[in-house]
Design a protein around this motif. Structure first.
Motif, PDB file in Angstrom:
ATOM      1  N   HIS A 198      10.451 -66.797 101.269  1.00 57.88           N
ATOM      2  CA  HIS A 198      10.637 -67.810 102.154  1.00 57.88           C
ATOM      3  C   HIS A 198       9.151 -68.241 102.986  1.00 57.88           C
ATOM      4  CE1 HIS A 198      12.060 -69.764 106.014  1.00 57.88           C
ATOM      5  NE2 HIS A 198      13.320 -69.709 105.398  1.00 57.88           N
ATOM      6  N   TYR A 242      23.755 -72.821 121.737  1.00 57.86           N
ATOM      7  CA  TYR A 242      23.387 -72.133 120.457  1.00 57.86           C
ATOM      8  C   TYR A 242      24.307 -71.241 119.689  1.00 57.86           C
ATOM      9  CZ  TYR A 242      21.854 -68.712 124.278  1.00 57.86           C
ATOM     10  OH  TYR A 242      21.915 -67.864 125.407  1.00 57.86           O
ATOM     11  N   SER A 271      11.332 -66.145 114.290  1.00 68.05           N
ATOM     12  CA  SER A 271      11.643 -66.543 112.818  1.00 68.05           C
ATOM     13  C   SER A 271      12.587 -68.094 113.089  1.00 68.05           C
ATOM     14  CB  SER A 271      12.141 -65.632 111.872  1.00 68.05           C
ATOM     15  OG  SER A 271      12.998 -64.939 112.235  1.00 68.05           O
ATOM     16  N   SER A 292      24.368 -63.869 115.885  1.00 68.35           N
ATOM     17  CA  SER A 292      25.618 -63.911 114.956  1.00 68.35           C
ATOM     18  C   SER A 292      26.051 -62.915 114.417  1.00 68.35           C
ATOM     19  CB  SER A 292      25.295 -65.267 114.069  1.00 68.35           C
ATOM     20  OG  SER A 292      26.160 -64.938 112.877  1.00 68.35           O
ATOM     21  N   TRP A 313      20.317 -68.654 106.031  1.00 67.47           N
ATOM     22  CA  TRP A 313      20.595 -69.791 106.642  1.00 67.47           C
ATOM     23  C   TRP A 313      20.063 -70.888 105.866  1.00 67.47           C
ATOM     24  CZ3 TRP A 313      22.628 -71.596 111.132  1.00 67.47           C
ATOM     25  CH2 TRP A 313      21.989 -72.751 111.583  1.00 67.47           C
ATOM     26  N   CYS A 350      15.495 -73.282 118.767  1.00 64.12           N
ATOM     27  CA  CYS A 350      16.908 -73.171 119.034  1.00 64.12           C
ATOM     28  C   CYS A 350      17.168 -73.258 120.509  1.00 64.12           C
ATOM     29  CB  CYS A 350      17.573 -72.269 118.468  1.00 64.12           C
ATOM     30  SG  CYS A 350      17.411 -72.020 116.409  1.00 64.12           S
ATOM     31  N   LEU A 351      16.233 -72.770 121.277  1.00 69.08           N
ATOM     32  CA  LEU A 351      16.199 -72.573 122.889  1.00 69.08           C
ATOM     33  C   LEU A 351      15.848 -73.938 123.675  1.00 69.08           C
ATOM     34  CD1 LEU A 351      15.234 -68.949 123.158  1.00 69.08           C
ATOM     35  CD2 LEU A 351      17.561 -70.043 122.534  1.00 69.08           C
ATOM     36  N   GLY A 391      15.972 -63.813 116.281  1.00 63.22           N
ATOM     37  CA  GLY A 391      16.564 -64.752 115.810  1.00 63.22           C
ATOM     38  C   GLY A 391      16.454 -64.432 114.140  1.00 63.22           C
ATOM     39  N   THR A 392      16.808 -63.144 113.835  1.00 65.39           N
ATOM     40  CA  THR A 392      16.495 -62.789 112.191  1.00 65.39           C
ATOM     41  C   THR A 392      17.533 -63.342 111.453  1.00 65.39           C
ATOM     42  OG1 THR A 392      16.190 -60.499 111.034  1.00 65.39           O
ATOM     43  CG2 THR A 392      18.057 -60.608 112.774  1.00 65.39           C
ATOM     44  N   GLY A 393      18.645 -63.702 111.777  1.00 63.74           N
ATOM     45  CA  GLY A 393      19.692 -64.393 110.958  1.00 63.74           C
ATOM     46  C   GLY A 393      20.078 -63.372 109.814  1.00 63.74           C
ATOM     47  N   ILE A 437      19.153 -62.936 122.647  1.00 63.52           N
ATOM     48  CA  ILE A 437      17.709 -63.002 122.687  1.00 63.52           C
ATOM     49  C   ILE A 437      17.386 -63.094 124.188  1.00 63.52           C
ATOM     50  CG2 ILE A 437      15.519 -64.110 122.541  1.00 63.52           C
ATOM     51  CD1 ILE A 437      17.281 -62.762 119.632  1.00 63.52           C
ATOM     52  N   THR A 438      18.192 -64.092 125.020  1.00 64.90           N
ATOM     53  CA  THR A 438      17.693 -64.556 126.307  1.00 64.90           C
ATOM     54  C   THR A 438      18.202 -63.386 127.078  1.00 64.90           C
ATOM     55  OG1 THR A 438      19.668 -65.639 126.626  1.00 64.90           O
ATOM     56  CG2 THR A 438      18.042 -66.849 125.813  1.00 64.90           C
ATOM     57  N   ASP A 440      19.868 -60.989 116.208  1.00 67.36           N
ATOM     58  CA  ASP A 440      20.365 -62.306 116.147  1.00 67.36           C
ATOM     59  C   ASP A 440      21.876 -62.214 116.874  1.00 67.36           C
ATOM     60  OD1 ASP A 440      19.536 -64.772 114.063  1.00 67.36           O
ATOM     61  OD2 ASP A 440      21.736 -64.670 114.928  1.00 67.36           O
ATOM     62  N   SER A 455      22.640 -59.701 119.148  1.00 65.22           N
ATOM     63  CA  SER A 455      22.173 -59.765 120.631  1.00 65.22           C
ATOM     64  C   SER A 455      21.703 -61.171 120.933  1.00 65.22           C
ATOM     65  CB  SER A 455      21.154 -58.562 120.843  1.00 65.22           C
ATOM     66  OG  SER A 455      20.676 -58.833 122.258  1.00 65.22           O
ATOM     67  N   LEU A 461      13.702 -69.372 115.785  1.00 66.28           N
ATOM     68  CA  LEU A 461      14.561 -69.272 116.900  1.00 66.28           C
ATOM     69  C   LEU A 461      14.153 -69.942 118.061  1.00 66.28           C
ATOM     70  CD1 LEU A 461      16.676 -67.927 119.003  1.00 66.28           C
ATOM     71  CD2 LEU A 461      15.013 -66.036 119.349  1.00 66.28           C
ATOM     72  N   THR A 514      15.656 -62.619 107.046  1.00 69.01           N
ATOM     73  CA  THR A 514      14.816 -63.270 106.105  1.00 69.01           C
ATOM     74  C   THR A 514      13.275 -62.464 106.239  1.00 69.01           C
ATOM     75  OG1 THR A 514      15.915 -65.045 106.027  1.00 69.01           O
ATOM     76  CG2 THR A 514      13.561 -65.249 105.400  1.00 69.01           C
TER      77      THR A 514
HETATM   78  C1  LIG Z   1      17.059 -71.696 112.122  1.00 66.97           C
HETATM   79  S1  LIG Z   1      17.929 -70.237 112.214  1.00 66.97           S
HETATM   80  C2  LIG Z   1      16.879 -68.823 111.263  1.00 66.97           C
HETATM   81  C3  LIG Z   1      17.378 -67.724 110.849  1.00 66.97           C
HETATM   82  C4  LIG Z   1      16.358 -67.010 110.068  1.00 66.97           C
HETATM   83  N1  LIG Z   1      15.550 -66.429 110.927  1.00 66.97           N
HETATM   84  C5  LIG Z   1      15.989 -67.481 108.766  1.00 66.97           C
HETATM   85  O1  LIG Z   1      14.715 -67.787 108.666  1.00 66.97           O
HETATM   86  O2  LIG Z   1      16.595 -67.588 108.043  1.00 66.97           O
HETATM   87  C6  LIG Z   1      17.795 -69.666 113.882  1.00 66.97           C
HETATM   88  C7  LIG Z   1      18.511 -68.223 114.170  1.00 66.97           C
HETATM   89  O3  LIG Z   1      18.400 -67.914 115.701  1.00 66.97           O
HETATM   90  C8  LIG Z   1      19.700 -67.588 115.940  1.00 66.97           C
HETATM   91  N2  LIG Z   1      19.772 -67.770 117.513  1.00 66.97           N
HETATM   92  C9  LIG Z   1      19.771 -68.943 118.184  1.00 66.97           C
HETATM   93  N3  LIG Z   1      20.073 -68.542 119.462  1.00 66.97           N
HETATM   94  C10 LIG Z   1      19.919 -67.327 119.635  1.00 66.97           C
HETATM   95  C11 LIG Z   1      19.947 -66.282 120.811  1.00 66.97           C
HETATM   96  N4  LIG Z   1      19.869 -66.866 121.801  1.00 66.97           N
HETATM   97  N5  LIG Z   1      19.752 -65.139 120.511  1.00 66.97           N
HETATM   98  C12 LIG Z   1      19.796 -64.610 119.305  1.00 66.97           C
HETATM   99  N6  LIG Z   1      19.735 -65.251 118.250  1.00 66.97           N
HETATM  100  C13 LIG Z   1      19.733 -66.760 118.477  1.00 66.97           C
HETATM  101  C14 LIG Z   1      20.675 -68.249 115.131  1.00 66.97           C
HETATM  102  O4  LIG Z   1      22.012 -67.282 115.356  1.00 66.97           O
HETATM  103  C15 LIG Z   1      20.038 -68.180 113.874  1.00 66.97           C
HETATM  104  O5  LIG Z   1      19.979 -67.213 113.098  1.00 66.97           O
END
Ligand SMILES: C[S@@+](CC[C@H](N)C(=O)[O-])C[C@H]1O[C@@H](n2cnc3c(N)ncnc32)[C@H](O)[C@@H]1O
Length: 244
Positions: free
Chosen positions: A34, A4, A123, A83, A22, A128-129, A60-62, A108-109, A81, A106, A125, A65
């Motif tokens: 959004h 990820y 949001s 990133s 994103w 993505c796991l 996973g705020t990115g 999240i896990t 997030d 941070s 996230l 949003t």
């Molecule tokens: C699909 S994007 C959505 C971003 C934002 N929430 C939006 O709607 O625009 C998923 C987000 O989850 C974050 N992410 C993925 N794995 C993560 C983790 N283990 N811890 C924190 N953030 C994570 C990514 O960096 C990314 O910003």
């Protein structure tokens, strides 16, 4: 690089093209419209009479949003997030919109939770796991963060009967609920071979039944859900959860 961690590289490319989210938006004001914010806005007033003084966390705020929209509504919000680039953009978006929220880099896990909140938002996230351990950690963190009467909102990808449109894209491979991607060579991934392609795990595509069982094991029950299906690709499930 963990699977990820690729998000950081994607945000760097977006930032280089003056994108602020994103989804490639360029004007921070567009964040409020959004689809996640619309889905949250549809149900939120049924759960809370007023938002003043309530606390929320956006996982996973990115680029902020959901966090910024919740802050605009009156919540005190923290967005997490992994990133750095996304969190930098989230802070800039907050300034541009004149909205106050706190943003932290941070994974999240691995979050160690402190204060309890009224609302936790996933949001996009959770999908993505991919691995069970990471998903269990997500639910543990959400459970620890929430007050007993608090709400967890999930916005997550759902398997469609026919995934052909999504799988037309030759950089994607789908097997056992995992959507794999071929990704660029420069990513130092733990590459795997699936269906003859060199791939890394990218998204976990759940079903309603799998998710219902997963949240139950994590100590939650679904109190409301809405599925936005697609003909030949993953749909989106918006689900509101409470602690059992
Ligand atoms: C699909 S994007 C959505 C971003 C934002 N929430 C939006 O709607 O625009 C998923 C987000 O989850 C974050 N992410 C993925 N794995 C993560 C983790 N283990 N811890 C924190 N953030 C994570 C990514 O960096 C990314 O910003």
């Amino acid at each position: 690089m963990k699977y990820y961690d690729m998000h950081e590289d994607v945000y760097k490319q977006l930032a280089a093209k003056d994108k602020i989210s994103w989804d490639g938006q360029t004007d921070p004001k567009e964040l409020f419209n959004h689809e996640i914010n619309q889905a949250i806005g549809e149900k939120l007033p049924e759960f809370f009479n007023s938002y003043e003084g309530l606390c929320a966390v956006d996982l996973g705020t990115g680029t902020g949003t959901c966090a910024l929209n919740l802050a605009k509504l009156g919540f005190k919000v923290r967005g997490f997030d992994l990133s750095e680039t996304a969190i930098g953009l989230a802070k800039e978006n907050a300034k541009a919109l004149g909205v106050e929220a706190s943003f932290e880099v941070s994974d999240i896990t691995k979050i160690v939770t402190t204060d309890k909140v009224d609302l936790v938002v996933d949001s996009s996230l959770l999908h993505c796991l991919v691995y069970k351990e990471d998903r269990n950690n997500f639910f543990r963190v959400a459970h620890d963060l929430l007050k007993d009467e608090g709400l967890l909102f999930l916005h997550t990808m759902i398997e469609a009967k026919d995934m052909s449109e999504m799988l037309d894209r030759d950089y994607l491979v789908y097997e056992d609920h995992i959507l794999y991607s071929t990704g660029p060579d420069r990513w130092e991934m733990d590459w795997q071979e699936v269906q003859g392609k060199r791939v890394f795990p990218h998204r976990w595509i759940t079903t309603i039944d799998l998710l219902t069982e997963e949240v139950r094991r994590a100590g939650f029950k679904i109190v409301h859900s809405k599925l936005e299906p697609q003909e030949r690709s993953t749909g989106t499930l918006c689900a509101w959860l409470k602690k059992i």
